[in-house]
Design a protein around this motif. Structure first.
Motif, PDB file in Angstrom:
ATOM      1  N   SER A 142      51.704  38.133  37.534  1.00  0.00           N
ATOM      2  CA  SER A 142      52.664  38.089  38.622  1.00  0.00           C
ATOM      3  C   SER A 142      52.017  37.516  39.875  1.00  0.00           C
ATOM      4  N   PRO A 143      52.545  36.432  40.412  1.00  0.00           N
ATOM      5  CA  PRO A 143      51.958  35.822  41.601  1.00  0.00           C
ATOM      6  C   PRO A 143      51.939  36.792  42.780  1.00  0.00           C
ATOM      7  N   ALA A 144      52.831  37.786  42.744  1.00  0.00           N
ATOM      8  CA  ALA A 144      52.920  38.722  43.862  1.00  0.00           C
ATOM      9  C   ALA A 144      51.784  39.719  43.878  1.00  0.00           C
ATOM     10  N   THR A 145      51.073  39.825  42.758  1.00  0.00           N
ATOM     11  CA  THR A 145      49.967  40.775  42.718  1.00  0.00           C
ATOM     12  C   THR A 145      48.700  40.095  42.236  1.00  0.00           C
ATOM     13  N   PRO A 146      48.167  39.126  42.995  1.00  0.00           N
ATOM     14  CA  PRO A 146      46.939  38.439  42.594  1.00  0.00           C
ATOM     15  C   PRO A 146      45.776  39.396  42.628  1.00  0.00           C
ATOM     16  N   ALA A 147      44.711  39.044  41.887  1.00  0.00           N
ATOM     17  CA  ALA A 147      43.589  39.955  41.822  1.00  0.00           C
ATOM     18  C   ALA A 147      42.290  39.234  42.022  1.00  0.00           C
ATOM     19  N   ALA A 148      41.283  40.022  42.271  1.00  0.00           N
ATOM     20  CA  ALA A 148      39.944  39.459  42.377  1.00  0.00           C
ATOM     21  C   ALA A 148      39.481  39.005  41.026  1.00  0.00           C
ATOM     22  N   PRO A 149      38.631  37.967  40.953  1.00  0.00           N
ATOM     23  CA  PRO A 149      38.102  37.516  39.664  1.00  0.00           C
ATOM     24  C   PRO A 149      37.495  38.690  38.926  1.00  0.00           C
ATOM     25  N   GLY A 150      37.992  38.874  37.701  1.00  0.00           N
ATOM     26  CA  GLY A 150      37.460  39.962  36.910  1.00  0.00           C
ATOM     27  C   GLY A 150      38.163  41.254  37.201  1.00  0.00           C
ATOM     28  N   SER A 151      39.000  41.287  38.217  1.00  0.00           N
ATOM     29  CA  SER A 151      39.754  42.488  38.512  1.00  0.00           C
ATOM     30  C   SER A 151      41.158  42.066  38.833  1.00  0.00           C
ATOM     31  N   PRO A 152      41.963  41.771  37.766  1.00  0.00           N
ATOM     32  CA  PRO A 152      43.227  41.082  37.922  1.00  0.00           C
ATOM     33  C   PRO A 152      44.038  41.513  39.123  1.00  0.00           C
TER      34      PRO A 152
ATOM     35  N   ILE B  20      29.899  40.316  32.910  1.00  0.00           N
ATOM     36  CA  ILE B  20      30.725  41.508  32.709  1.00  0.00           C
ATOM     37  C   ILE B  20      32.174  41.290  33.159  1.00  0.00           C
ATOM     38  N   GLY B  21      32.565  40.021  33.234  1.00  0.00           N
ATOM     39  CA  GLY B  21      33.970  39.699  33.447  1.00  0.00           C
ATOM     40  C   GLY B  21      34.472  39.753  34.871  1.00  0.00           C
ATOM     41  N   TRP B  22      33.573  39.824  35.849  1.00  0.00           N
ATOM     42  CA  TRP B  22      34.033  39.905  37.229  1.00  0.00           C
ATOM     43  C   TRP B  22      34.094  38.545  37.926  1.00  0.00           C
ATOM     44  N   PHE B  23      33.407  37.561  37.414  1.00  0.00           N
ATOM     45  CA  PHE B  23      33.407  36.235  38.043  1.00  0.00           C
ATOM     46  C   PHE B  23      33.820  35.228  36.986  1.00  0.00           C
ATOM     47  N   ASP B  24      34.912  34.519  37.235  1.00  0.00           N
ATOM     48  CA  ASP B  24      35.502  33.664  36.212  1.00  0.00           C
ATOM     49  C   ASP B  24      35.454  32.198  36.623  1.00  0.00           C
ATOM     50  N   ASP B  25      34.310  31.788  37.174  1.00  0.00           N
ATOM     51  CA  ASP B  25      34.184  30.410  37.632  1.00  0.00           C
ATOM     52  C   ASP B  25      32.731  29.961  37.444  1.00  0.00           C
ATOM     53  N   THR B  26      32.458  28.711  37.711  1.00  0.00           N
ATOM     54  CA  THR B  26      31.086  28.205  37.611  1.00  0.00           C
ATOM     55  C   THR B  26      30.272  28.687  38.807  1.00  0.00           C
ATOM     56  N   PRO B  27      29.083  29.255  38.582  1.00  0.00           N
ATOM     57  CA  PRO B  27      28.240  29.682  39.696  1.00  0.00           C
ATOM     58  C   PRO B  27      27.954  28.513  40.630  1.00  0.00           C
TER      59      PRO B  27
ATOM     60  N   ALA C  35      35.017  39.479  44.004  1.00  0.00           N
ATOM     61  CA  ALA C  35      34.449  39.963  42.749  1.00  0.00           C
ATOM     62  C   ALA C  35      33.524  41.155  42.992  1.00  0.00           C
ATOM     63  N   VAL C  36      32.680  41.052  43.998  1.00  0.00           N
ATOM     64  CA  VAL C  36      31.764  42.149  44.334  1.00  0.00           C
ATOM     65  C   VAL C  36      32.551  43.372  44.780  1.00  0.00           C
ATOM     66  N   LYS C  37      33.583  43.161  45.558  1.00  0.00           N
ATOM     67  CA  LYS C  37      34.400  44.268  46.040  1.00  0.00           C
ATOM     68  C   LYS C  37      35.050  45.015  44.877  1.00  0.00           C
ATOM     69  N   GLY C  38      35.559  44.259  43.897  1.00  0.00           N
ATOM     70  CA  GLY C  38      36.157  44.889  42.725  1.00  0.00           C
ATOM     71  C   GLY C  38      35.132  45.655  41.913  1.00  0.00           C
ATOM     72  N   PHE C  39      33.965  45.067  41.744  1.00  0.00           N
ATOM     73  CA  PHE C  39      32.872  45.706  41.021  1.00  0.00           C
ATOM     74  C   PHE C  39      32.478  47.013  41.704  1.00  0.00           C
ATOM     75  N   GLN C  40      32.390  46.999  43.009  1.00  0.00           N
ATOM     76  CA  GLN C  40      32.028  48.196  43.761  1.00  0.00           C
ATOM     77  C   GLN C  40      33.092  49.277  43.634  1.00  0.00           C
TER      78      GLN C  40
ATOM     79  N   ALA D 178      44.794  29.522  32.105  1.00  0.00           N
ATOM     80  CA  ALA D 178      44.700  28.607  33.243  1.00  0.00           C
ATOM     81  C   ALA D 178      44.013  29.221  34.458  1.00  0.00           C
ATOM     82  N   ARG D 179      44.322  30.490  34.749  1.00  0.00           N
ATOM     83  CA  ARG D 179      43.828  31.110  35.984  1.00  0.00           C
ATOM     84  C   ARG D 179      42.726  32.134  35.770  1.00  0.00           C
ATOM     85  N   GLY D 180      42.453  32.478  34.536  1.00  0.00           N
ATOM     86  CA  GLY D 180      41.443  33.487  34.282  1.00  0.00           C
ATOM     87  C   GLY D 180      41.851  34.837  34.837  1.00  0.00           C
ATOM     88  N   TYR D 181      40.881  35.528  35.429  1.00  0.00           N
ATOM     89  CA  TYR D 181      41.141  36.876  35.927  1.00  0.00           C
ATOM     90  C   TYR D 181      41.769  36.902  37.310  1.00  0.00           C
ATOM     91  N   ASN D 182      42.189  35.751  37.814  1.00  0.00           N
ATOM     92  CA  ASN D 182      42.897  35.705  39.089  1.00  0.00           C
ATOM     93  C   ASN D 182      44.379  36.000  38.884  1.00  0.00           C
TER      94      ASN D 182
END
Length: 291
Positions: free
Chosen positions: A37-47, A104-111, A122-127, A255-259
């Protein structure tokens, strides 16, 4: 007295209706939907929230660096962890942070080596999942926790070519029979037959408002070319296991991964793997969703 009883009855009815509305977010009776749902976007790895689908929730995860009961504000301040890196930082350590989060699935992009909005989220979700202060900055406690859960990134991981994810820990309930073993901790679905893993694939879950239910279920319906009449989105290779919640392919996840997040369903982004799994799973096969 009658007016009071009527008010109480109406309040209870509205509360019950609200609960039912949330529960049938992906109902086969009303044609489920699992696209994000576009209305509830999430941090990478934390939908959409750290609580709904955060990876590696170890049983010993407790708030770190928090003051003990009765401790003074001065004591708490002295115990505050130092900042290792934060938004705006650049360099190889940031790239390592991103690669470890990817494991561990929190970052869904190229470093990239740049600590920007995606890394902060991503760090905020992990924390948040681990009871740490959700600052988005990598302090010493956050960094040490991440180091203990991941391995030193390879050159391929630092380049974004591969991701070496830890092997999912199977729930004991997955060790007998034919099971779709779904771990919210590692964000993986493992197809297990008599205790042996046949295949594993990345998955994404519902948001905090439409969470994917946990427990032991059975596949009660399969629909190869299912389409939601509520959200008008395709749900190929849908395998329903709890009310309207199903395991299915998601082009949005691909297409969007964990976003993003589902409406409660278990999204799979590898179409080839979910297609093969769909052909192997039988009605009545077990589904275990766990942390």
């Amino acid at each position: 007295m009658r007016r009071i009883h009527r008010t109480t009855f109406i309040a209870k009815t509205l509360a019950a209706t609200a609960v039912i509305t949330v529960a049938v977010g992906c109902s086969p009776q009303s044609d489920k939907a699992g696209a994000a749902s576009p209305a509830t976007p999430a941090a990478p790895g934390s939908p959409s929230s750290a609580a709904s689908a955060a990876p590696f929730a170890a049983t010993d995860d407790k708030p770190a660096g928090a003051a003990a009961p009765g401790a003074s504000a001065t004591t708490a301040a002295k115990a505050a962890p130092r900042i290792v890196m934060a938004n705006g930082a650049k360099g190889e350590q940031v790239k390592e942070l991103q690669a470890r989060l990817a494991q561990i699935g929190w970052f869904d992009d190229t470093p990239t080596g740049t600590y920007g909005a995606a890394t902060t989220a991503a760090v905020k979700g992990f924390q948040g999942r681990r009871g740490l202060a959700e600052t988005g900055a990598t302090d010493s406690v956050t960094w040490n926790r991440l180091l203990s859960m991941t391995t030193k990134p390879t050159a391929g991981e630092l380049a974004g070519k591969t991701v070496n994810k830890p092997t999912p820990k199977l729930d004991p309930r997955c060790m007998t029979g034919r099971v779709m073993c779904i771990s919210k901790t590692s964000r993986t679905l493992s197809w297990v037959v008599n205790g042996k893993v046949q295949s594993t694939m990345d998955v994404r879950f519902g948001s905090q408002y439409t969470p994917t239910r946990e427990g032991v279920f059975k596949v009660f319906e399969k629909s190869r070319n299912h389409v939601s009449t509520i959200y008008h989105t395709a749900m190929p290779y849908a395998m329903f296991f709890s009310g309207g919640q199903a395991v299915h392919y998601s082009s949005d996840f691909a297409a969007r991964g964990y976003n993003g997040a589902s409406h409660g369903c278990v999204n799979v982004r590898d179409k080839g793997k979910i297609a093969a799994l769909f052909d192997q799973v039988h009605l009545g096969d077990k589904v275990v969703v766990y942390w």
